[in-house]
Design an enzyme around this catalytic site. Structure first.
Site, PDB file in Angstrom:
ATOM      1  N   GLU A  35       1.038  -1.185   0.127  1.00 28.82           N
ATOM      2  CA  GLU A  35       0.011   0.200  -0.089  1.00 28.82           C
ATOM      3  C   GLU A  35       1.045   1.196  -0.118  1.00 28.82           C
ATOM      4  O   GLU A  35       1.801   1.280   0.853  1.00 28.82           O
ATOM      5  CB  GLU A  35      -0.930   0.061   1.265  1.00 28.82           C
ATOM      6  CG  GLU A  35      -1.522   1.319   1.545  1.00 28.82           C
ATOM      7  CD  GLU A  35      -2.319   1.875   0.599  1.00 28.82           C
ATOM      8  OE1 GLU A  35      -2.308   3.100   0.123  1.00 28.82           O
ATOM      9  OE2 GLU A  35      -2.820   1.085  -0.355  1.00 28.82           O
ATOM     10  N   ARG A 109     -17.681   4.126   4.476  1.00 30.78           N
ATOM     11  CA  ARG A 109     -16.479   3.297   3.762  1.00 30.78           C
ATOM     12  C   ARG A 109     -15.248   2.883   4.653  1.00 30.78           C
ATOM     13  O   ARG A 109     -14.805   1.706   4.510  1.00 30.78           O
ATOM     14  CB  ARG A 109     -15.728   4.500   2.789  1.00 30.78           C
ATOM     15  CG  ARG A 109     -16.691   4.411   1.408  1.00 30.78           C
ATOM     16  CD  ARG A 109     -16.022   5.140   0.299  1.00 30.78           C
ATOM     17  NE  ARG A 109     -15.205   4.554  -0.171  1.00 30.78           N
ATOM     18  CZ  ARG A 109     -15.327   3.701  -1.440  1.00 30.78           C
ATOM     19  NH1 ARG A 109     -16.471   3.823  -2.011  1.00 30.78           N
ATOM     20  NH2 ARG A 109     -14.274   2.924  -1.936  1.00 30.78           N
ATOM     21  N   TYR A 221     -28.399   9.551   2.441  1.00 29.94           N
ATOM     22  CA  TYR A 221     -28.949   8.051   3.204  1.00 29.94           C
ATOM     23  C   TYR A 221     -28.339   8.200   4.476  1.00 29.94           C
ATOM     24  O   TYR A 221     -26.895   8.842   4.667  1.00 29.94           O
ATOM     25  CB  TYR A 221     -28.576   6.843   2.382  1.00 29.94           C
ATOM     26  CG  TYR A 221     -27.221   6.858   1.840  1.00 29.94           C
ATOM     27  CD1 TYR A 221     -26.272   6.414   2.640  1.00 29.94           C
ATOM     28  CD2 TYR A 221     -26.944   7.081   0.502  1.00 29.94           C
ATOM     29  CE1 TYR A 221     -24.870   6.137   2.097  1.00 29.94           C
ATOM     30  CE2 TYR A 221     -25.597   6.866   0.129  1.00 29.94           C
ATOM     31  CZ  TYR A 221     -24.732   6.346   0.826  1.00 29.94           C
ATOM     32  OH  TYR A 221     -23.303   6.287   0.383  1.00 29.94           O
ATOM     33  N   ASP A 296     -11.277  -1.281  -9.596  1.00 29.06           N
ATOM     34  CA  ASP A 296     -11.202  -0.138 -10.477  1.00 29.06           C
ATOM     35  C   ASP A 296     -10.053  -0.096 -11.426  1.00 29.06           C
ATOM     36  O   ASP A 296     -10.048   0.345 -12.391  1.00 29.06           O
ATOM     37  CB  ASP A 296     -10.857   1.486  -9.734  1.00 29.06           C
ATOM     38  CG  ASP A 296     -12.211   1.724  -9.234  1.00 29.06           C
ATOM     39  OD1 ASP A 296     -13.383   1.293  -9.342  1.00 29.06           O
ATOM     40  OD2 ASP A 296     -12.402   2.427  -8.311  1.00 29.06           O
TER      41      ASP A 296
END
Length: 424
Positions: A35, A109, A221, A296
């Site tokens: 990462e 998330r 939401y 992605d």
């Protein structure tokens, strides 16, 4: 400093990379995850999770952890952003769960990412290395040699690129140009429910609501057990070129003519940061010689179906299952993975583009959309069977799948499965 990598090397520690690593580890493989950020974190706010992803999270053993702080809306609703009128709504309660095996939920998330990260740490088979910015990927048939900015070198026979929209691994395989800029931007953030409700900006507190208008929409939401409201304001910047350079003024101008409920939500938006919306057309050729892509990096899509993260989650178990079916042969496994996933993700990509056009249509097109929506029953799930009934995890509780030629979404049949061959 050179390092021989365990069975699999994953570049990218976001939701897609961690899900892929976890699925592989649960099948008995050792995985290293690189990462670039100094720590494993997730940016952004709310996230919508359909049953197609929930059943994968259940198989990965993280669903309970994710839903502990999630919110389960009772409806998915589209309203007219100008008049406030309800256009169409889909019930997501008991009948929805009976059909698809899981409820539709919305979460932060960071909560989903944290659940995956914790499971990866607890697996005993995943090495998590932050601060590893990849600067070079060299194919070595099979697999690749990966060099990082800190001087470390990682050699692997099975490389998974989960490095996002501008993936370095993708450039090695596909070599395509820059992502496609849709012209739209999104402002995202959460606000306390009480604050939004106090100024009249929460029409349906138990629902996920999309306020659709000409060249714009606002999504609202609840998240974090209903304590916060996630808001995403999206509009076409090409309509407001007079405000280039002043993001706040452009946002206010875009939503100035909307109804009071929408304006109340926009008034609470933080305009200091926004995200341009990009995607790419579907392609093939993203698996070769022991290298593949997920999320992605493989199939970036616009946000209009709320499926970006969901498709990355689907990728994880599909990848692990193909690896299990081709033991010791990552080249064959990755080729089989792409053959399985490319038609599915291409359909989601192209349908997301079409839904963006449906949401943002103006004039007579909007009247036709609204007239058609008026006849849609709240418990008619045929329009989403293809999306939410898809079973990437191999469980048995999904809705029956219609033949692949029976499209139930607004995209033209000829566009839904189009892929572009990239020469190897």
């Amino acid at each position: 400093m050179s390092s021989t990598t365990p069975s699999f090397l994953v570049i990218g520690g976001g939701i897609g990379g961690l899900a892929a690593a976890l699925a592989l580890a649960q099948d008995g493989h050792d995985v290293r995850v690189l990462e670039r950020a100094p720590e494993f974190t997730e940016v952004g706010a709310g996230l919508q999770v359909g049953p197609n992803a929930s059943r994968v999270l259940e198989r990965l053993g993280v669903l309970d952890a994710v839903t502990a702080t999630a919110f389960f809306p009772n409806h998915l609703t589209i309203r007219d952003a100008m008049s406030g009128e309800r256009l169409v709504s889909l019930k997501t309660g008991d009948a929805f769960q009976q059909r698809f095996g899981h409820r539709y939920f919305v979460a932060h998330r960071a909560d989903l990412h944290h659940a995956l990260l914790t499971a990866c740490r607890d697996s005993g088979r995943i090495e998590l290395l932050p601060g590893k910015e990849v600067v070079e990927v060299q194919p070595q048939h099979p697999g690749a040699l990966v060099r990082c900015a800190d001087g470390s070198v990682h050699s692997t026979g099975a490389l998974v690129g989960a490095d996002g929209l501008r993936s370095r691994v993708r450039r090695l395989l596909v070599g395509d140009a820059e992502p496609v800029d849709s012209g739209y931007v999104a402002y995202r953030g959460t606000v306390p429910i009480e604050e939004l409700a106090g100024i009249g900006g929460l029409r349906e507190p138990d629902s996920m609501v999309i306020w659709a208008g000409p060249g714009l929409h606002l999504v609202q939401y609840p998240v974090r057990r209903g304590e916060l409201c996630n808001q995403v304001a999206t509009f076409d910047t090409r309509r407001y070129t007079q405000h280039v350079g002043d993001h706040g003024a452009q946002l206010r101008a875009a939503f100035a003519a909307t109804c009071a409920d929408v304006r109340a939500g926009i008034a609470l938006m933080n305009s200091s940061r926004r995200w341009p919306l990009f995607d790419r057309p579907p392609v093939t050729g993203w698996s070769r010689d022991g290298i593949t892509l997920v999320g992605d990096a493989a199939h970036p899509m616009l946000q209009y179906l709320a499926q970006g993260a969901c498709q990355a989650i689907e990728d994880s178990v599909a990848l692990a299952d193909r690896v299990a079916a081709h033991p010791g042969d990552p080249r064959a496994a990755f080729a089989a993975f792409e053959a399985l996933r490319a038609p599915r993700t291409a359909r989601v990509q192209t349908t997301a583009r079409a839904w963006g056009e449906v949401l943002h249509v103006d004039g007579i097109g909007a009247h036709l959309r609204d007239a058609l929506a008026a006849h849609q029953a709240e418990d008619d799930y045929s329009v989403v069977d293809w999306l939410y009934g898809f079973d990437a995890a191999g469980t048995t509780n999904a809705a029956p799948q219609a033949p692949d030629t029976a499209h139930c979404d607004p995209a033209p049949d000829t566009a839904l499965h189009t892929t572009r061959e990239i020469p190897a």
